[in-house]
Design a protein around this motif. Structure first.
Motif, mmCIF file in Angstrom:
data_model
loop_
_atom_site.group_PDB
_atom_site.id
_atom_site.type_symbol
_atom_site.label_atom_id
_atom_site.label_comp_id
_atom_site.label_asym_id
_atom_site.label_seq_id
_atom_site.Cartn_x
_atom_site.Cartn_y
_atom_site.Cartn_z
ATOM 1 N N ARG A 111 0.826 -1.210 0.000
ATOM 2 C CA ARG A 111 0.000 0.000 0.000
ATOM 3 C C ARG A 111 0.858 1.256 0.000
ATOM 4 N NH1 ARG A 111 -3.111 1.281 5.239
ATOM 5 N NH2 ARG A 111 -1.873 3.186 5.339
ATOM 6 N N TYR A 112 1.899 1.276 0.847
ATOM 7 C CA TYR A 112 2.799 2.436 0.903
ATOM 8 C C TYR A 112 3.461 2.676 -0.454
ATOM 9 C CZ TYR A 112 2.699 2.767 6.066
ATOM 10 O OH TYR A 112 2.342 2.942 7.371
ATOM 11 N N PHE A 113 3.919 1.593 -1.083
ATOM 12 C CA PHE A 113 4.613 1.713 -2.367
ATOM 13 C C PHE A 113 3.669 2.271 -3.434
ATOM 14 C CE2 PHE A 113 6.391 0.214 -6.393
ATOM 15 C CZ PHE A 113 7.725 0.537 -6.245
ATOM 16 N N GLU A 114 2.470 1.732 -3.491
ATOM 17 C CA GLU A 114 1.518 2.159 -4.514
ATOM 18 C C GLU A 114 1.078 3.606 -4.294
ATOM 19 O OE1 GLU A 114 -1.512 -0.807 -4.231
ATOM 20 O OE2 GLU A 114 -0.413 -2.246 -5.509
ATOM 21 N N GLU A 115 0.881 4.004 -3.040
ATOM 22 C CA GLU A 115 0.444 5.372 -2.756
ATOM 23 C C GLU A 115 1.513 6.389 -3.133
ATOM 24 O OE1 GLU A 115 -2.647 4.494 0.966
ATOM 25 O OE2 GLU A 115 -0.628 5.262 1.376
ATOM 26 N N TYR A 116 2.770 6.076 -2.819
ATOM 27 C CA TYR A 116 3.836 7.010 -3.152
ATOM 28 C C TYR A 116 4.065 7.059 -4.663
ATOM 29 C CZ TYR A 116 8.314 9.494 -2.729
ATOM 30 O OH TYR A 116 9.342 10.401 -2.836
ATOM 31 N N ALA A 117 3.960 5.904 -5.322
ATOM 32 C CA ALA A 117 4.089 5.867 -6.782
ATOM 33 C C ALA A 117 3.000 6.716 -7.438
ATOM 34 C CB ALA A 117 4.017 4.433 -7.287
ATOM 35 N N GLU A 118 1.784 6.652 -6.907
ATOM 36 C CA GLU A 118 0.690 7.456 -7.445
ATOM 37 C C GLU A 118 0.954 8.942 -7.235
ATOM 38 O OE1 GLU A 118 -2.776 5.967 -5.516
ATOM 39 O OE2 GLU A 118 -2.725 4.036 -6.579
ATOM 40 N N GLU A 119 1.507 9.302 -6.072
ATOM 41 C CA GLU A 119 1.849 10.698 -5.790
ATOM 42 C C GLU A 119 2.878 11.217 -6.793
ATOM 43 O OE1 GLU A 119 4.391 13.002 -2.345
ATOM 44 O OE2 GLU A 119 3.028 11.400 -1.709
ATOM 45 N N LEU A 120 3.896 10.409 -7.074
ATOM 46 C CA LEU A 120 4.920 10.814 -8.028
ATOM 47 C C LEU A 120 4.373 10.881 -9.453
ATOM 48 C CD1 LEU A 120 7.999 8.804 -6.695
ATOM 49 C CD2 LEU A 120 7.594 11.268 -6.490
ATOM 50 N N THR A 121 3.479 9.978 -9.785
ATOM 51 C CA THR A 121 2.872 9.975 -11.119
ATOM 52 C C THR A 121 2.076 11.256 -11.350
ATOM 53 O OG1 THR A 121 2.764 7.557 -11.155
ATOM 54 C CG2 THR A 121 1.305 8.749 -12.669
ATOM 55 N N ARG A 122 1.347 11.685 -10.323
ATOM 56 C CA ARG A 122 0.588 12.944 -10.438
ATOM 57 C C ARG A 122 1.526 14.138 -10.594
ATOM 58 N NH1 ARG A 122 -2.494 10.460 -6.314
ATOM 59 N NH2 ARG A 122 -1.391 11.684 -4.730
ATOM 60 N N TRP B 244 6.827 11.168 -16.735
ATOM 61 C CA TRP B 244 7.767 10.093 -16.401
ATOM 62 C C TRP B 244 7.243 8.741 -16.860
ATOM 63 C CZ3 TRP B 244 9.994 10.915 -10.756
ATOM 64 C CH2 TRP B 244 10.763 12.092 -10.746
ATOM 65 N N GLN B 245 8.164 7.890 -17.319
ATOM 66 C CA GLN B 245 7.830 6.522 -17.699
ATOM 67 C C GLN B 245 7.701 5.648 -16.454
ATOM 68 O OE1 GLN B 245 7.207 5.701 -21.016
ATOM 69 N NE2 GLN B 245 7.368 7.934 -21.155
ATOM 70 N N ALA B 246 7.096 4.462 -16.627
ATOM 71 C CA ALA B 246 6.858 3.569 -15.494
ATOM 72 C C ALA B 246 8.148 3.199 -14.772
ATOM 73 C CB ALA B 246 6.142 2.305 -15.973
ATOM 74 N N ALA B 247 9.224 2.973 -15.523
ATOM 75 C CA ALA B 247 10.504 2.601 -14.902
ATOM 76 C C ALA B 247 11.056 3.747 -14.061
ATOM 77 C CB ALA B 247 11.515 2.196 -15.967
ATOM 78 N N GLU B 248 10.852 4.978 -14.533
ATOM 79 C CA GLU B 248 11.308 6.143 -13.769
ATOM 80 C C GLU B 248 10.517 6.282 -12.474
ATOM 81 O OE1 GLU B 248 12.558 9.748 -16.484
ATOM 82 O OE2 GLU B 248 10.780 8.794 -17.344
ATOM 83 N N ILE B 249 9.214 6.054 -12.546
ATOM 84 C CA ILE B 249 8.368 6.133 -11.357
ATOM 85 C C ILE B 249 8.784 5.075 -10.340
ATOM 86 C CG2 ILE B 249 6.028 5.772 -10.480
ATOM 87 C CD1 ILE B 249 6.354 8.472 -11.812
#
Length: 217
Positions: A84-95, A100-105
């Motif tokens: 959950r922590y990983f997905e939430e932070y990844a979503e924050e960075l994506t926004r 950024w590409q998926a590998a960068e995120i």
């Protein structure tokens, strides 16, 4: 970011084999460590680590200068919470970085939250710690524990240049004690140290990790 820092998402980390040694998770609150409750959960997961990690925490405590204590903030993190922590932070960075590409995120996320499949916290192999003085006051470490790279302008990195000399000295004391006990620091987080996980094995030149994903007994 310092390009010389090996991130948790690096393929060299995931390539390290696992030879699970079978040590159980133990509760650090039953021992002579100062434990903070900011990560408290009803199951007490946060206060658990593998036995070998506890032994080394106690050793690190023993070599600190007089008047200083380790403050234990978090140990074991259930795999579901890590995900959950990983997905939430990844979503924050994506926004924040829609270009950024998926590998960068994934790489940027792993500066602050480990990918769930290799996460040291979910193996009971990692601890988040800081230092206090005799009255229980936390020492100045340059940022709060768990400050993100964005929040701290990168000052959460262990060797960050944008912190005071006092904070740098305090970080050196913490790292010195933890490394003397056999821990490895994750250089994007001054508070994060691990023993027995894949990252520790890679950084120390060990053939395999000792601890894989765990569950509370």
């Amino acid at each position: 970011m310092n390009s010389s820092i090996v991130l948790m998402s690096d393929a060299r980390v995931t390539a390290i084999p696992l030879q699970e040694c079978g040590e159980t998770l133990v509760d650090v609150r039953a021992h002579s460590l100062k434990v903070d409750d900011r990560k408290f959960d009803t199951a007490g997961s946060y206060a658990h680590v593998r036995q070998g990690v506890l032994d080394r925490l106690l050793h690190a405590q023993s070599v600190l200068p007089d008047g200083l204590q380790l403050l234990f903030v978090e140990g074991f993190r259930p795999p579901s919470l890590q995900k959950r922590y990983f997905e939430e932070y990844a979503e924050e960075l994506t926004r924040a970085h829609p270009d950024w590409q998926a590998a960068e995120i994934r790489a940027a996320t792993s500066r602050f939250v480990s990918p769930p499949e290799i996460a040291p916290h979910s193996a009971g192999a990692a601890v988040d710690v800081t230092l206090t003085e005799g009255q229980g006051r936390e020492l100045d470490m340059g940022t709060r524990v768990n400050a993100s790279p964005e929040e701290s302008s990168g000052a959460c990195y262990t060797d960050a240049p944008n912190i005071s000399d006092q904070a740098r000295s305090n970080r050196a004391i913490l790292s010195g004690a933890m490394e003397a006990a056999g821990f490895c620091n994750y250089k994007t987080e001054f508070w994060h140290f691990s023993y027995g996980d894949r990252y520790w094995a890679l950084q120390g030149g060990f053939p395999a990790a000792l601890y894989g994903p765990a569950e509370l007994p």
